[in-house]
Structures are given as C-alpha cells and as structure tokens.
Design a protein around this motif. Structure first.
Motif, mmCIF file in Angstrom:
data_model
loop_
_atom_site.group_PDB
_atom_site.id
_atom_site.type_symbol
_atom_site.label_atom_id
_atom_site.label_comp_id
_atom_site.label_asym_id
_atom_site.label_seq_id
_atom_site.Cartn_x
_atom_site.Cartn_y
_atom_site.Cartn_z
ATOM 1 N N ASP A 1 5.266 5.028 -1.584
ATOM 2 C CA ASP A 1 4.540 3.708 -1.979
ATOM 3 C C ASP A 1 6.213 3.376 -1.614
ATOM 4 N N ASP A 2 6.049 1.614 -1.842
ATOM 5 C CA ASP A 2 7.339 1.005 -2.005
ATOM 6 C C ASP A 2 7.326 0.641 -3.412
ATOM 7 N N ASN B 1 6.855 -2.183 -4.613
ATOM 8 C CA ASN B 1 6.100 -3.114 -5.273
ATOM 9 C C ASN B 1 4.342 -2.502 -4.621
ATOM 10 N N TYR B 2 3.987 -1.199 -4.648
ATOM 11 C CA TYR B 2 3.126 -0.444 -4.106
ATOM 12 C C TYR B 2 2.794 -0.265 -2.779
ATOM 13 N N ASN B 3 3.060 -0.849 -2.457
ATOM 14 C CA ASN B 3 2.530 -1.172 -0.579
ATOM 15 C C ASN B 3 2.359 0.166 -0.286
ATOM 16 N N ASP B 4 1.777 0.069 0.224
ATOM 17 C CA ASP B 4 1.721 2.151 1.275
ATOM 18 C C ASP B 4 2.813 2.181 2.601
#
Length: 154
Positions: A139-140, A142-145
């Motif tokens: 993930d980045d 920002n918690y984006n997969d």
C-alpha cells in the motif's frame, strides 16, 4: 498438651496442608496448560511472500496459526516526497470459500518513506481451521492498495 493448643496446632497443620495442595495444583495446571518445550514458530506452517511495484516492495514470512496469520518482514520506499510515495503492508485472510475473514496492516509507525522499515502484525482468522488464503498488499502511505498477491496455506 492443653486442648486449646491442640486446636491451634490442628488449624495450623490444616492451613499448611491446604497451601501445599494448592501450590501443587497450581503448578500442575500451569505445566499442563503450557505449550510443549519444543513448540516454536517452526511447528506452524510458513511460507514467504514478496510483492513488488517498481523499485518498491514488501517482502517477508507468513506463519499460519489456527486462528490467525503472522505477517512479518520489511517494506521499501524510494522517495519521501509525500504519503503517496511511502509504503505500508496490508493483509487480508480468507476461508476456503474465499470469504473475507479478517484484515489488518502494518502499524503507521512502521511506514517506509524513502527508506526500508521492518514490520510485524497479526491478521485475525477466527474460524475453525483458520485462514486458507491470505492476500498481501503493498500500500501507499494513504492506505491505497498498489498491488496484492494471494498466498495459500501450505
């Protein structure tokens, strides 16, 4: 010996005997409930994982317990230009029918921003037989997969 002294001696002996029996029972209970002396993580199935996106990655080991999966390893970020360039690792457990059972990720304090950081977390799988599959995601910040990969229980 006077009757009163005999009574005091009898009460004292009973108290000491009760304490001794209680200590033996507690010790036996502790020994019976303790894991076997050789029981270590190697007694549980393990496999490795690696998920790569460009020059960043998450890499480590999965340890499959009866009701959870331990995820431990390192993740790497090559830039600290903002949270979109930072890296975290996330895990999701699934049952044999691929129904989601649990989800958990690395601690925000373990976020890698322009560096490599170690992490360790436990993903719950509170079902009979435990998880049969875990998806590990890079993930980045920002918690984006960014990318996920499935790993089956060995």
């Amino acid at each position: 010996m006077k009757p009163q002294q005999a009574h005091i001696l009898e009460v004292t002996l009973r108290t000491q005997l009760s304490a001794a029996v209680g200590a033996v029972a507690l010790t036996a209970g502790a020994l019976l409930g303790a894991p076997a002396a050789g029981a270590q993580a190697t007694d549980y199935p393990t496999n490795s994982f690696r998920v790569e996106v460009g020059n960043t990655w998450t890499d480590g080991k999965l340890t499959w317990y009866n009701r959870s999966v331990l995820v431990e390893g390192t993740h790497k970020s090559v830039s600290s230009a903002g949270k979109a360039y930072c890296r975290l690792t996330w895990g999701r457990t699934y049952d044999a029918s691929r129904a989601l059972v649990g989800t958990r990720g690395s601690d925000p304090g373990d976020m890698a921003c322009g560096t490599t950081r170690s992490f360790s977390f436990v993903v719950p799988a509170d079902i009979v037989g435990g998880a049969q599959l875990v998806r590990i995601c890079l993930d980045d910040g920002n918690y984006n997969d960014l990318l996920c990969a499935p790993y089956r229980r060995p």
